[in-house]
Design an enzyme around this catalytic site. Structure first.
Site, PDB file in Angstrom:
ATOM      1  N   LYS A  79      14.257 -74.115 -12.485  1.00 39.79           N
ATOM      2  CA  LYS A  79      12.872 -74.295 -12.011  1.00 39.79           C
ATOM      3  C   LYS A  79      12.900 -74.927 -10.623  1.00 39.79           C
ATOM      4  O   LYS A  79      13.699 -75.843 -10.353  1.00 39.79           O
ATOM      5  CB  LYS A  79      12.113 -75.185 -12.988  1.00 39.79           C
ATOM      6  CG  LYS A  79      10.620 -75.372 -12.672  1.00 39.79           C
ATOM      7  CD  LYS A  79       9.953 -76.234 -13.768  1.00 39.79           C
ATOM      8  CE  LYS A  79       8.451 -76.378 -13.521  1.00 39.79           C
ATOM      9  NZ  LYS A  79       7.815 -77.232 -14.547  1.00 39.79           N
ATOM     10  N   SER A 154       3.295 -75.533 -16.273  1.00 33.48           N
ATOM     11  CA  SER A 154       3.623 -75.226 -14.904  1.00 33.48           C
ATOM     12  C   SER A 154       4.901 -74.401 -14.793  1.00 33.48           C
ATOM     13  O   SER A 154       5.141 -73.784 -13.755  1.00 33.48           O
ATOM     14  CB  SER A 154       3.790 -76.506 -14.089  1.00 33.48           C
ATOM     15  OG  SER A 154       4.907 -77.214 -14.551  1.00 33.48           O
ATOM     16  N   SER A 178       4.538 -78.499 -19.746  1.00 32.31           N
ATOM     17  CA  SER A 178       4.986 -77.449 -18.830  1.00 32.31           C
ATOM     18  C   SER A 178       6.189 -76.643 -19.257  1.00 32.31           C
ATOM     19  O   SER A 178       6.487 -75.622 -18.637  1.00 32.31           O
ATOM     20  CB  SER A 178       5.272 -78.057 -17.450  1.00 32.31           C
ATOM     21  OG  SER A 178       4.072 -78.542 -16.900  1.00 32.31           O
TER      22      SER A 178
END
Lengths: 508, 99, 499
Positions: A79, A154, A178
């Protein structure tokens, strides 16, 4: 030859160890897949230009007889919230466009040390603020199940990447859900460790007291294998725990037999069960069916109440913006990142800072920074931030009571299936409610996991089950998660993701 | 009801060093007013007898020995600098005095 | 620049009561910074000691320096403070290019030490007890250099450059409670207080304690209150006060400046002021507001510091004798007057005098040589006096005089030799042949020669004019190159004359 992208990390690892395949082959297969489908999915912000080099080096070390870790040679996506010294780390924001950190996050260093092969950086809501990845400054990611829908957020990029078979495993971060919410809406697996279980050094901070880095995968075992690599004390992170953790992969393997279910006390949190409405019908239905399946398998279902959860979202949306507004202050145009000259007027550093932050931050980030500044401002601290920290105490107390009666707690991981791109992005309050099931775990610091529990009948989209365990009982989470995963996949006869629609591949 | 006014939002934006356009100011004021209303309810349960929890997992006395660890090289430190002069970060002239 | 009107100091004090407050920042001499393992070192190449943490890079996290905690606790104890059982760091938030994270990690309402006091002695002998509100830990900011303006200051600069080597260096901020009743002594109280802090800090060894190098920085708060009223006046905070003398001058200046404004019917602006060494004035800086919104909140990346009482007592046992108590003890032991003792202290000679006494010299002798001849030589050569000779040397010199081997005058020559590196006093005496001749026969021979050269002197002495002996003594001393005890020579001359 088998489509290597359809193998789990554990399966790849086995084949790599047996020299049936090489890391170069595994890595190339995934790079090819990325090239084929990521134009539509947009899970990746950056694809590594030296992944094959890294893979080759692992292959050579293995050939030389070196003893390598279990996941050595397995590709992994990262990420973009994590600092990587060889790939840009933007945290989904324009203000960090092209920023090449001069260091690796601790978890990234551990990945490299263990011989995993970074494929690239995945998309995310800007600075991890969001539940749909629509707030990325670089365009949204599309849900592999339905490209017109969001993959959650997210960490939508990491979850979409594994759900689209672009990577077997990925790293994510979870501040209010997330990792878990995207897992739920993409039919994949995600884990938020106990707060302090995994180092935050090098993870671009959102809310310091809520953030945790965790694994994203398609199976519980894969998550456990990755968790074992990245977890453990880091002296560079003063909030990291010094506990000696047992192996999560071992816990998952143990749980996979399913025996655990006969003696498991499973708590259903009344406030998170959808009993009071607020959940999509199909989500509630699959959850009730899962509860029934667990009962049939011998688990004891206990209903627990957590009245303070009513205040969880409100507390979260005070604590997070407050801490985030402070953590993002450093994006000031001086030492790294974007620098914008103000239009007209004197060019002073104060005006450069303000112009830069205006140009570099998106609307959601600005919203939360202003909100957070308000919550901390003179005269408002006690009413807002101070009060929210008290709600935290109440939530911990409710969890303590719940765990006195149950070994794990379950709930749907998200109130709805994947929603359409653009449908909620202009309604922040509605967007915030997507986190209602996941937020309490971050506030309390306990570990949580999301695994697939079926497809919603009304739209055929994935529904996820959330499991929660007491703080420090991550192994219990993996054991129970693996047991339930086995129960469900056995009942379906296949994995959930095998049912995902085939993505159109770009001709090469 | 909340006291979120455009004046206040402008003040907060100043504290946060973000230049907001007039339209941003307006929309933010409306959004924040709504959000603050919904989160204000935390004060209902946050009575004086409830202690605050700032760290989810309580730890104390986490220290580091006073031993030098390798620093970044100067080039690494300056690698992200939008502007530099020699080995230092360059910034436009400063209006306010030091704190 | 507008020149401030100043009211005569005595007049100001007559009409107004000065109220003071001091914030002293002490830079700790730990090896590493407060929150990261970068070296805490002065004068190195720009940005050579930084890391993601102290450079404020995204993803950086702090780690607390244990030695800094230790030093802070010791300092708190030496200030007579209570040490917190549980305290936290807090973020003090503001934007500035030298602040890497755009917040300073400091302590807000939970300082590590609080409620102490320091008693200072003024030249007049008056003792003033300054109450310490708190001492807390924080980190320093980076260093800004302003380029392009005429004066190197912010105003008029074209751009600025930032070096973050200093960013993150550990600081302890010591804050006094308000000091009332200093009256005309206010300027001296300021100087004496900061000097006392410096001495305490030095004796603990927690800081290099050199004001000129910025190891100790003082901000002086001054307000005036019309005599007979109780309400506090508006205060100003004067920064950039880099020496003890500046503290005194700045306090004095502010009293005079504020009194002039108030007398003219004006009001004092609450602001930060800068002290200008060259002109001896303060000038207005940024407006100060108690409502400066720093949005303090507990630092979420750090956990509380809870020093056990055992640890605190262990550290208390490492404290040296408080400087003030040591000074009183030594002054009384040595029997010096306050003025004599002050000479020693002001010259920075307390340690060497103590060591010289320990090496066997009398306190009076030790003081005489160090504050007298050695200081003179040091000033002439432009070096620090302690570098000239060792305490053992001085003690030996003193012993040689005491046993008659040297006269005071000869001793000065010997000292020259020791300073020049010719060896210890005894060695120099040997090499240069400077010993006092104590052999009477040699003296008599010289006396006879001198008498022969000045025949009328003998007659005068026999006549009762004893002073005439002076000429002979002088001649003999010259012939002996000063290596004779003049008193003995006189005795012998008179004996000779009596024969």
């Amino acid at each position: 030859m088998t489509d290597l992208t359809r193998l789990t990390a554990a399966e790849l690892a086995e084949k790599l160890a047996a020299r049936e395949i090489s890391s170069v082959e595994a890595t190339q297969a995934h790079l090819d897949r990325i090239a084929a489908v990521d134009g539509d999915v947009h899970a990746f912000l950056h694809v590594s230009d030296h992944a094959l080099e890294t893979a080759l080096a692992i292959d050579q070390r293995r050939a030389a007889g070196e003893q390598l870790g279990e996941l050595a040679g397995v590709p992994v996506a990262i990420k973009d919230v994590l600092a990587t010294n060889d790939m840009p780390s933007t945290s989904g924001s324009k203000i960090l466009e092209g920023w090449l950190p001069p260091y690796d996050a601790t978890v990234v260093a551990r990945l490299r040390e263990a011989g995993l092969v970074p494929l690239g950086k995945t998309n995310m809501d800007e600075f991890a603020m969001g539940s749909s990845t629509e707030h990325s400054a670089y365009g949204p990611t599309h849900n592999p199940w339905d490209l017109a829908r969001t993959p959650g957020g997210s960490g939508g990029g990491s979850s979409a990447a594994v759900a689209a078979f672009e990577a077997p495993i990925a790293l994510g971060s979870d501040t209010g859900g997330s990792i878990r919410q995207p897992a739920a809406v993409t039919g994949s697996v995600g884990v938020k460790p106990t707060y302090g279980g995994v180092s935050r050094y090098g993870a671009i901070a959102l809310a310091s007291s809520l953030d945790q880095v965790g694994p994203v995968s398609r199976t519980v075992l894969d998550a456990g294998l990755l968790h074992d690599v990245i977890g453990g004390h880091d002296p560079l992170d003063s909030t990291s725990l010094t506990d000696q953790w047992p192996s999560m992969a071992a816990a998952a393997r143990k749980g996979a037999t399913g025996d655990l279910l006969k003696r498991l006390r499973v708590g259903v949190v009344k406030e998170l069960s959808g009993a009071d409405g607020g959940f999509q019908a199909g989500v509630k239905q699959r959850f009730d069916e899962t509860v029934a399946a667990l009962t049939a398998a011998g688990a004891e279902i206990v209903e627990v109440a957590a009245p303070s959860f009513e205040y969880a979202v409100a507390a979260y949306y005070l604590i997070l913006p407050a801490e985030a507004s402070s953590n993002l202050a450093r994006m000031d145009s001086v030492r790294f990142g974007l620098r914008v000259k103000p239009e007209g007027g004197p060019v002073t550093v104060e005006r450069v800072m303000s112009a830069t932050r205006d140009a570099g931050f998106g609307a959601e980030v600005k919203r939360r920074i202003i909100l957070g500044t308000y919550a901390l401002s003179a005269g408002y601290y006690d009413a807002y931030y101070g009060s929210a920290q008290k709600v935290r105490t109440l939530i911990q107390q409710d969890f303590a009571k719940a765990f006195a009666q149950a070994d794990v707690l379950i709930s749907p991981a998200a109130p709805t299936t994947a929603f359409e791109l653009g449908s909620l992005v202009n309604d922040p309050l509605a967007m915030y409610l997507n986190d209602v099931t996941t937020i309490p775990a971050n506030l309390a610091g306990i570990p949580g996991m999301a695994i697939p529990m079926g497809l919603a009948p009304e739209d055929g989209l994935p529904v996820g089950l959330q499991l929660l365990a007491p703080a420090r009982e991550d192994a219990r989470l993996y054991e129970a998660g693996a047991a339930i995963e086995t129960l469900l996949t056995d009942s379906w006869g296949h994995s959930l993701l095998s049912q995902a629609p085939a993505l159109k591949e770009v001709a090469r | 009801m909340s006291e979120i006014s455009t004046e206040l939002v402008r003040h907060l934006a100043g504290l946060a060093r973000i230049d907001l356009s007039d339209s941003e100011l307006e929309s933010l004021t409306g959004e924040l007013a709504q959000i603050v209303d919904s989160i204000a309810k935390v004060s209902e349960v946050a009575t004086p007898d409830v202690p605050a929890t700032s760290h989810p997992i309580p730890l104390t006395n986490v220290f580091r020995e006073d031993e030098v660890r390798p620093s970044l090289t100067v080039e690494q430190a300056l690698s992200g600098a939008p502007e530099r002069e020699g080995d230092r970060f360059k910034v436009a002239s400063i209006l306010d005095e030091e704190q | 620049m507008r020149t401030d009107k100043l009211l005569d100091f005595d007049k100001a004090i007559e009409l107004y009561e000065p109220v003071l407050g001091f914030e002293v920042h002490v830079e700790l001499n730990t090896k590493t910074k407060m929150f990261c393992g970068c070296a805490n070192a002065f004068g190195q190449g720009a940005n050579t000691n930084t890391c993601p943490t102290c450079l404020g890079l995204p993803g950086g996290l702090p780690q607390v320096n244990k030695k800094a905690i230790e030093s802070s606790i010791r300092l708190g104890l030496a200030l007579g403070c209570e040490i917190a059982e549980n305290c936290r760091f807090a973020r003090k938030q503001y934007f500035y290019p030298d602040l890497a994270k755009d917040f300073q990690t400091s302590q807000y309402d939970e300082p590590i030490a609080f409620d102490g006091s320091v008693t200072i002695e003024l030249d007049s002998g008056r003792e003033v007890t300054v109450l310490i509100e708190r001492a807390h830990m924080e980190e320093d900011a980076g260093k800004l250099t302003h380029v392009g303006g005429a004066t190197g200051r912010i105003q008029g600069a074209d751009y600025s450059l930032v070096d973050f080597n200093r960013g993150g260096v550990p600081l302890v901020e010591i804050v006094t409670k308000i000091i009332e009743g200093a009256d005309a002594d206010a300027p001296e109280v300021g100087r004496a207080y900061v000097a006392a802090i410096r001495d305490i800090v030095r004796s603990l060894g927690v800081s290099n304690a050199r004001m000129e190098e910025g190891n100790i920085r003082c901000d002086a708060n001054v307000s005036l209150r019309r005599r007979g009223t109780t309400e506090l006046g508006t205060r100003t905070e004067t920064k950039n006060v880099n020496s003890l003398r500046s503290v005194e001058r700045a306090v004095r200046y502010e009293i005079q400046r504020q009194a002039a404004i108030l007398e003219a019917g004006g009001t004092i602006t609450q602001e930060t002021r800068h002290w200008h060494e060259d002109s001896g004035t303060t000038s207005a800086g940024r407006p100060k507001s108690d409502a400066d919104d720093y949005r303090y909140f507990p630092e979420p990346d750090l956990v509380p510091v809870a020093p056990s009482r055992e640890w605190v007592e262990e550290l208390r046992a490492t404290l040296p004798e408080p400087p003030a108590a040591r000074r009183t003890r030594l002054r009384e032991a040595w029997g010096f007057t306050k003025l004599e003792f002050q000479d020693v202290v002001n010259g920075g000679l307390l340690d060497v005098v103590e060591e010289t006494v320990a090496a066997g010299a009398s306190p009076a002798d030790a003081r005489k040589w160090w504050t007298g001849e050695l200081t003179r030589i040091a000033n002439a050569q432009g070096v620090a006096v302690e570098t000239l000779v060792t305490p053992a040397d001085v003690a030996q010199l003193s012993a040689l005089i005491a046993n008659g081997d040297l006269t005071d005058r000869l001793a000065r020559q010997v000292l020259e030799g020791v300073v020049a590196g010719e060896g210890s006093p005894a060695e120099v005496v040997e090499k240069r042949g400077l010993k006092v001749v104590s052999d009477d026969a040699a003296l008599i021979a010289a006396i006879d020669e001198a008498l022969a050269a000045q025949p009328d002197v003998l007659a005068k002495i026999k006549d009762g004019k004893v002073q005439a002996a002076g000429a002979v003594i002088g001649a003999v001393m010259k012939a002996m190159k000063g290596q004779a005890d003049a008193a003995r020579v006189r005795e012998l001359v008179l004996e000779r004359a009596a024969q």
